[in-house]
Motif scaffolding. Structure first.
Motif, PDB file in Angstrom:
ATOM      1  N   ALA A  42       4.653  -3.654 -17.728  1.00 62.62           N
ATOM      2  CA  ALA A  42       4.321  -5.046 -17.675  1.00 62.62           C
ATOM      3  C   ALA A  42       4.566  -5.254 -16.216  1.00 62.62           C
ATOM      4  O   ALA A  42       5.508  -5.109 -15.610  1.00 62.62           O
ATOM      5  CB  ALA A  42       5.442  -5.926 -18.495  1.00 62.62           C
ATOM      6  N   LEU A  43       3.914  -6.366 -15.628  1.00 64.85           N
ATOM      7  CA  LEU A  43       3.730  -6.788 -14.253  1.00 64.85           C
ATOM      8  C   LEU A  43       4.186  -8.361 -14.384  1.00 64.85           C
ATOM      9  O   LEU A  43       3.542  -9.212 -14.900  1.00 64.85           O
ATOM     10  CB  LEU A  43       2.420  -6.658 -13.373  1.00 64.85           C
ATOM     11  CG  LEU A  43       2.273  -7.395 -12.316  1.00 64.85           C
ATOM     12  CD1 LEU A  43       3.083  -6.598 -11.219  1.00 64.85           C
ATOM     13  CD2 LEU A  43       0.754  -7.318 -11.554  1.00 64.85           C
ATOM     14  N   PRO A  96      -8.047  -2.002  -6.105  1.00 64.32           N
ATOM     15  CA  PRO A  96      -7.363  -1.548  -4.893  1.00 64.32           C
ATOM     16  C   PRO A  96      -7.670  -0.976  -3.799  1.00 64.32           C
ATOM     17  O   PRO A  96      -8.530   0.056  -3.999  1.00 64.32           O
ATOM     18  CB  PRO A  96      -6.005  -0.867  -5.520  1.00 64.32           C
ATOM     19  CG  PRO A  96      -6.786  -0.332  -6.672  1.00 64.32           C
ATOM     20  CD  PRO A  96      -7.877  -1.203  -7.160  1.00 64.32           C
ATOM     21  N   THR A  97      -7.674  -1.370  -2.389  1.00 61.79           N
ATOM     22  CA  THR A  97      -8.204  -0.658  -1.132  1.00 61.79           C
ATOM     23  C   THR A  97      -7.102  -0.812  -0.123  1.00 61.79           C
ATOM     24  O   THR A  97      -6.183  -1.385  -0.227  1.00 61.79           O
ATOM     25  CB  THR A  97      -9.452  -1.246  -0.749  1.00 61.79           C
ATOM     26  OG1 THR A  97      -8.920  -2.550  -0.465  1.00 61.79           O
ATOM     27  CG2 THR A  97     -10.583  -1.364  -1.869  1.00 61.79           C
ATOM     28  N   ALA A  98      -7.308   0.292   0.566  1.00 57.07           N
ATOM     29  CA  ALA A  98      -6.248   0.259   1.828  1.00 57.07           C
ATOM     30  C   ALA A  98      -6.285  -0.890   2.727  1.00 57.07           C
ATOM     31  O   ALA A  98      -5.355  -1.652   3.303  1.00 57.07           O
ATOM     32  CB  ALA A  98      -6.457   1.339   2.936  1.00 57.07           C
ATOM     33  N   ASP A 138       2.385  -1.902   0.872  1.00 56.24           N
ATOM     34  CA  ASP A 138       2.219  -0.492   1.046  1.00 56.24           C
ATOM     35  C   ASP A 138       1.002   0.079   0.231  1.00 56.24           C
ATOM     36  O   ASP A 138       0.960  -0.372  -1.104  1.00 56.24           O
ATOM     37  CB  ASP A 138       3.157   0.476   0.580  1.00 56.24           C
ATOM     38  CG  ASP A 138       3.090   1.967   0.708  1.00 56.24           C
ATOM     39  OD1 ASP A 138       3.238   2.381   1.867  1.00 56.24           O
ATOM     40  OD2 ASP A 138       2.919   2.365  -0.369  1.00 56.24           O
ATOM     41  N   SER A 139      -0.016   0.562   0.430  1.00 62.50           N
ATOM     42  CA  SER A 139      -1.210   0.953   0.103  1.00 62.50           C
ATOM     43  C   SER A 139      -1.039   1.758  -1.166  1.00 62.50           C
ATOM     44  O   SER A 139      -1.911   1.752  -2.466  1.00 62.50           O
ATOM     45  CB  SER A 139      -2.301   1.644   0.885  1.00 62.50           C
ATOM     46  OG  SER A 139      -3.509   2.060   0.157  1.00 62.50           O
ATOM     47  N   ALA A 140      -0.157   2.786  -1.252  1.00 64.06           N
ATOM     48  CA  ALA A 140       0.346   3.705  -2.332  1.00 64.06           C
ATOM     49  C   ALA A 140       0.854   2.756  -3.470  1.00 64.06           C
ATOM     50  O   ALA A 140       0.661   3.171  -4.604  1.00 64.06           O
ATOM     51  CB  ALA A 140       1.140   4.712  -1.909  1.00 64.06           C
ATOM     52  N   GLN A 141       1.719   1.833  -3.040  1.00 66.36           N
ATOM     53  CA  GLN A 141       2.396   1.036  -4.011  1.00 66.36           C
ATOM     54  C   GLN A 141       1.466   0.164  -4.684  1.00 66.36           C
ATOM     55  O   GLN A 141       1.520   0.000  -5.922  1.00 66.36           O
ATOM     56  CB  GLN A 141       3.597   0.302  -3.297  1.00 66.36           C
ATOM     57  CG  GLN A 141       4.369  -0.576  -4.324  1.00 66.36           C
ATOM     58  CD  GLN A 141       5.599  -1.355  -3.645  1.00 66.36           C
ATOM     59  OE1 GLN A 141       5.495  -1.597  -2.434  1.00 66.36           O
ATOM     60  NE2 GLN A 141       6.570  -1.473  -4.473  1.00 66.36           N
ATOM     61  N   LEU A 142       0.411  -0.460  -4.067  1.00 70.07           N
ATOM     62  CA  LEU A 142      -0.543  -1.271  -4.647  1.00 70.07           C
ATOM     63  C   LEU A 142      -1.475  -0.156  -5.781  1.00 70.07           C
ATOM     64  O   LEU A 142      -1.588  -1.013  -6.702  1.00 70.07           O
ATOM     65  CB  LEU A 142      -1.504  -1.841  -3.644  1.00 70.07           C
ATOM     66  CG  LEU A 142      -2.564  -2.762  -4.121  1.00 70.07           C
ATOM     67  CD1 LEU A 142      -2.048  -3.958  -4.890  1.00 70.07           C
ATOM     68  CD2 LEU A 142      -3.474  -3.028  -3.003  1.00 70.07           C
ATOM     69  N   SER A 143      -1.701   0.797  -5.238  1.00 66.58           N
ATOM     70  CA  SER A 143      -2.591   1.662  -6.159  1.00 66.58           C
ATOM     71  C   SER A 143      -1.776   2.264  -7.161  1.00 66.58           C
ATOM     72  O   SER A 143      -2.268   2.310  -8.450  1.00 66.58           O
ATOM     73  CB  SER A 143      -3.176   2.807  -5.318  1.00 66.58           C
ATOM     74  OG  SER A 143      -3.942   2.512  -4.108  1.00 66.58           O
ATOM     75  N   LEU A 177       0.647   0.524  -8.720  1.00 67.84           N
ATOM     76  CA  LEU A 177       0.734  -0.499  -9.566  1.00 67.84           C
ATOM     77  C   LEU A 177      -0.670  -0.729 -10.440  1.00 67.84           C
ATOM     78  O   LEU A 177      -0.666  -1.142 -11.835  1.00 67.84           O
ATOM     79  CB  LEU A 177       0.948  -1.802  -9.148  1.00 67.84           C
ATOM     80  CG  LEU A 177       2.427  -2.277  -8.621  1.00 67.84           C
ATOM     81  CD1 LEU A 177       2.579  -3.427  -7.993  1.00 67.84           C
ATOM     82  CD2 LEU A 177       3.361  -2.214 -10.015  1.00 67.84           C
ATOM     83  N   ALA A 178      -1.763  -0.807  -9.742  1.00 70.68           N
ATOM     84  CA  ALA A 178      -2.910  -0.810 -10.412  1.00 70.68           C
ATOM     85  C   ALA A 178      -3.245   0.340 -11.621  1.00 70.68           C
ATOM     86  O   ALA A 178      -3.729   0.043 -12.574  1.00 70.68           O
ATOM     87  CB  ALA A 178      -3.998  -0.759  -9.448  1.00 70.68           C
ATOM     88  N   GLY A 179      -2.826   1.596 -11.265  1.00 66.67           N
ATOM     89  CA  GLY A 179      -3.006   2.711 -12.132  1.00 66.67           C
ATOM     90  C   GLY A 179      -2.162   2.409 -13.286  1.00 66.67           C
ATOM     91  O   GLY A 179      -2.557   2.817 -14.311  1.00 66.67           O
TER      92      GLY A 179
END
Length: 815
Positions: free
Chosen positions: A386-387, A450-452, A461-466, A468-470
């Motif tokens: 859950a977000l 999600p993109t950088a 942080d790009s990795a954190q965003l990706s 979460l999306a994943g």
């Protein structure tokens, strides 16, 4: 042994009775399932067993040749359990006698007398004295915070208070110091207990050790009237027991252990009842004469309002009349005013008060269909991921947040937080990040794709965003959760549309949390100019015919937009029910000019306020504790209100006032109770809409960038001790959280401000004087302002929505 017992059950014998129970239950639970009473002092149905008190010991064979704590021993196939032998009774007697060696016999003075579990067990075992030398403790009573105190002399070291704070609330505000018989309960911070003030430590204490300061010495348990009802302070819909005496609400208890709150409450539900007993309540109808409001009787008030409305309808047409129903009214109240407007007064200008949920729900329904609304709480708590984004749900819907923390702690669910300030949910989140107020829509769009670049624009942080999306995309059962309150104001539909697009992209389920206890109920009842009851389109001829039959009067068609009507100069009469502030008008304070232009302003409310000062007629409504009806929770669950105390003076239930007016103008409802209105509304059903067009991409969710003159960004949201005006009446909750703004220490240093100082919070539209508090849960560059405070309202800074807007903060005094 039972024949053909399912594999997931066990069969044992307890006191000669064969018992089959689900595998995993304890011996104590197995005994309770067939009505065998095993005494216990430390066990509680909402807590994990610890076996601290040794009152529940039983003989078990085959097994160790010693008494076993039934609360911690799993039931197993073939067990033979004896709960009431002479030896077990003697052990329990000695346990009680040892406790009484230290426990003061001050029952006549103790608030717990009559509901004390130690008292019950002492009498049950016919113990009248202790053979042990009395060794009295002599600790003074200690105030832990503004609402909770502790009497260490009465404590029996069951650890319930520590455990409930840990296991259920996820706060850990209490702990145990020292060891053995010298152990005692302390605050985890070893100082002032700065907790969530939920009161659950008071609720679960079996003796009078942990006490409610507001309730102390107010009444004995047997002197109070207990009523099961629903908490009116948020849309979780907690079930509770209100205790009253002589028409005064004294306290709330988290009873019974039932859905949706499962035996817990938050501080609002436990302590937020001073508004019912408030001496400033409106207790009689009033009519303005010679510039002053004069109290009158109900017959005169009904005649005056009825005749005035009929005269306006005759001279200027019924379309010059408008009725607005507040979001804290019951479903029956809202429906009664819709029927009064459409069926009796002939106007379709009927509106729901300003509601973030209503606008969000309209947007979600348009894109994803009605089925996308009202998710089940149990599904959320058993989800894979859950977000929670936007406002701190631990502050807006504390009990749901507590359930989420408990579920995450137990490994039932996983969640992430993406909030603007530190959240109470952060402690058990597997991922947490901060987004700037105003960037929420951009954040949702970035999660969908999600993109950088999008991560960099958000400062994430790009990795954190990706990641979460994943998680949202890969989880079999995922939820996106947000509060629809103050922080969404002015962009409610845009946020919901972005969330709908994210749901379409990832397969997640949306969980918008209504900002008030019955915003969902008023919305679902179809209180709107283009809707009939049940959210049926107002131009549906078949439904109009059915309503005409039920009402003995054909309902009107579509009304006008409130903003357009209020600015047209054609609004002659405005009836506000359950509304005490212009921010609650449809569209908020931007439409407040209508209040000055109408020829007849009728305000029906429980308390005097800014609107009653303008009103031509004031009608005294009933508080939630004074009427029956229903509230609809975020799950779509219909929770029942029961009358706990009578309304003060001549105040009446809101639906009853609408019914009396309808009868006066010749279109009576024909119902003597609210249950008739509930059944009538239910007979129309609720319209179900199919998914519509896919949600469009929102290019930019930012509200406005800070400037040199206004360098900070405002976060305006509901917190644990704010919300509706009722929570700020009296001294309890208002004394916990002062009228203030919060900033981080780095900004405080930069601005030269100290905690407790007075400052001026300024926007492009106005300013307010506030006290400053320093808290590093607020990120640099952000000013936190709780919604619902009486002195520092966000609407004064930015009418129509202050969150995400630029502001400045400086020390009070000459510029």
């Amino acid at each position: 042994m039972a024949v053909n017992a399912p594999a997931d059950t066990v069969t044992l014998t307890i006191d000669g009775r064969e018992v089959t129970v689900p595998r995993g239950l304890t011996v104590l639970q197995a005994a309770e399932s067939v009505g065998i009473d095993v005494p216990t002092l430390c066990n509680h149905e909402i807590l994990e067993p610890v076996g601290a008190c040794r009152m529940c010991v039983v003989e078990i064979s085959p097994g160790p040749p010693r008494p076993m704590a039934s609360c911690t021993t799993p039931a197993a196939d073939g067990m033979t359990v004896k709960t009431d032998t002479d030896e077990m009774q003697q052990i329990r007697r000695q346990t009680i006698e040892l406790l009484l060696q230290h426990h003061p016999l001050d029952c006549p003075y103790c608030d717990q007398s009559g509901t004390c579990e130690l008292q019950d067990e002492t009498f049950g075992l016919n113990i009248w004295s202790s053979p042990f030398e009395t060794v009295s403790k002599a600790f003074p009573e200690e105030n832990l915070n503004e609402v909770i105190m502790i009497n260490h002399n009465r404590c029996i070291l069951c650890y319930r208070c520590v455990r409930v704070c840990d296991e259920q609330m996820g706060v850990h505000a209490l702990d145990v110091s020292d060891r053995g018989s010298k152990s005692f309960i302390v605050t985890a911070q070893h100082k002032f207990m700065d907790c969530e003030r939920c009161g659950m430590c008071v609720e679960v204490c079996p003796v009078g050790a942990v006490l409610s300061r507001p309730f102390k010495h107010q009444a004995r348990a047997w002197q109070t009237v207990q009523t099961q009802t629903t908490c009116p302070h948020c849309s979780v819909g907690c079930q509770l027991q209100l205790e009253s005496r002589k028409g005064t609400v004294l306290r709330a208890r988290a009873r019974p252990v039932a859905e949706p709150n499962r035996g817990i409450l938050c501080g609002k539900g436990f302590f937020g009842w001073e508004h019912v007993n408030d001496p400033s309540r409106i207790t009689a109808p009033m009519i303005r004469r010679g510039g002053e409001l004069v109290e009158v009787g109900w017959p005169e008030a009904i005649e005056h309002v009825g005749d005035s409305l009929l005269e306006i309808a005759r001279r200027e047409g019924p379309e010059s009349i408008a009725v607005v129903a507040g979001n804290e009214l019951s479903v029956e109240d809202g429906y009664a005013f819709a029927r009064l407007a459409r069926g009796a007064l002939g106007t379709a200008n009927v509106y729901q008060a300003e509601s973030g949920f209503a606008k969000a729900a309209d947007a979600i329904e348009a894109h994803l269909g009605t089925a996308a609304l009202f998710p089940d709480q149990d599904a959320v708590l058993n989800s894979d991921f859950a977000l929670v984004f936007g406002a701190d749900v631990n502050g807006t819907h504390n009990v749901l947040a507590a359930h989420m923390k408990a579920a995450a702690r137990a490994g039932q669910m996983s969640y992430a937080t993406a909030t603007r300030v530190g959240s109470g949910l952060d402690v058990f989140a597997n991922s947490k990040l901060r987004i700037k107020p105003g960037d929420e829509i951009s954040f949702l769009e970035a999660l969908a794709e999600p993109t950088a670049e999008s991560a960099a624009a958000l400062g994430i942080d790009s990795a954190q965003l990706s990641g979460l999306a994943g998680k949202l995309k890969n989880a079999e059962r995922a939820f996106v959760i947000w509060d629809t309150g103050a922080w969404t104001r002015g962009r409610e539909a845009e946020i919901a549309t972005a969330a709908s697009r994210l749901a379409s992209t990832t397969g997640a389920t949306l969980c918008p949390l209504p900002e008030t206890a019955n915003a969902a109920g008023i919305w679902r009842a179809g209180i709107g100019p283009d809707l009939l009851p049940g959210r049926i389109p107002a131009d549906d001829s078949e439904s109009q015919a059915a309503l005409g039959t039920a009402w003995n009067s054909p309902p009107t068609g579509c009304g006008r937009d409130f903003a357009e009507l209020s600015s047209s100069g054609e609004l002659a009469a405005l009836f506000l029910a359950g509304i005490e502030d212009s921010a609650q008008l449809p569209g908020g304070t931007v439409n407040a000019a209508a209040l000055d232009d109408v020829r007849l302003l009728i305000v029906q409310a429980t308390h005097a306020g800014p609107l009653t000062e303008l009103a031509d007629v004031v009608l005294p409504g009933a508080a939630s504790a004074e009427k029956d009806g229903h509230l609809i929770s975020f799950e779509g669950r219909a929770n029942h209100l029961e009358v706990s105390v009578p309304p003060p003076g001549h105040a009446r239930a809101d639906w009853e006032i609408a019914a009396r007016l309808a009868e006066y103008v010749g279109f009576g409802f024909g119902h003597r109770t609210s249950s008739g209105l509930w059944q009538e509304l239910g007979s129309f059903g609720v319209a179900q809409h199919q998914p519509g067009d896919p949600p469009a991409i929102k290019e930019n969710g930012q509200v406005r960038q800070p400037t040199a003159d206004l360098p900070l960004v405002l976060a305006n949201e509901t917190n644990l001790f704010s919300g509706n005006r009722n929570l700020r009446r009296g001294e309890v909750l208002s004394g916990i959280y002062s009228e203030c703004v919060e900033i981080g220490s780095s900004d405080a240093d930069w601005l030269g401000l100290s905690g407790g100082e007075q400052a001026v919070l300024r926007s492009a539209f106005g300013s307010v004087d506030v006290e400053v508090q320093i808290d590093d849960r607020v990120p640099a560059g952000v000013v936190y302002l709780a919604d619902g405070l009486t002195g520092a309202a966000g609407e004064q800074l930015y009418p129509g929505g202050a969150d995400g807007r630029p502001v400045s903060l400086r020390k009070a005094g000459p510029a």
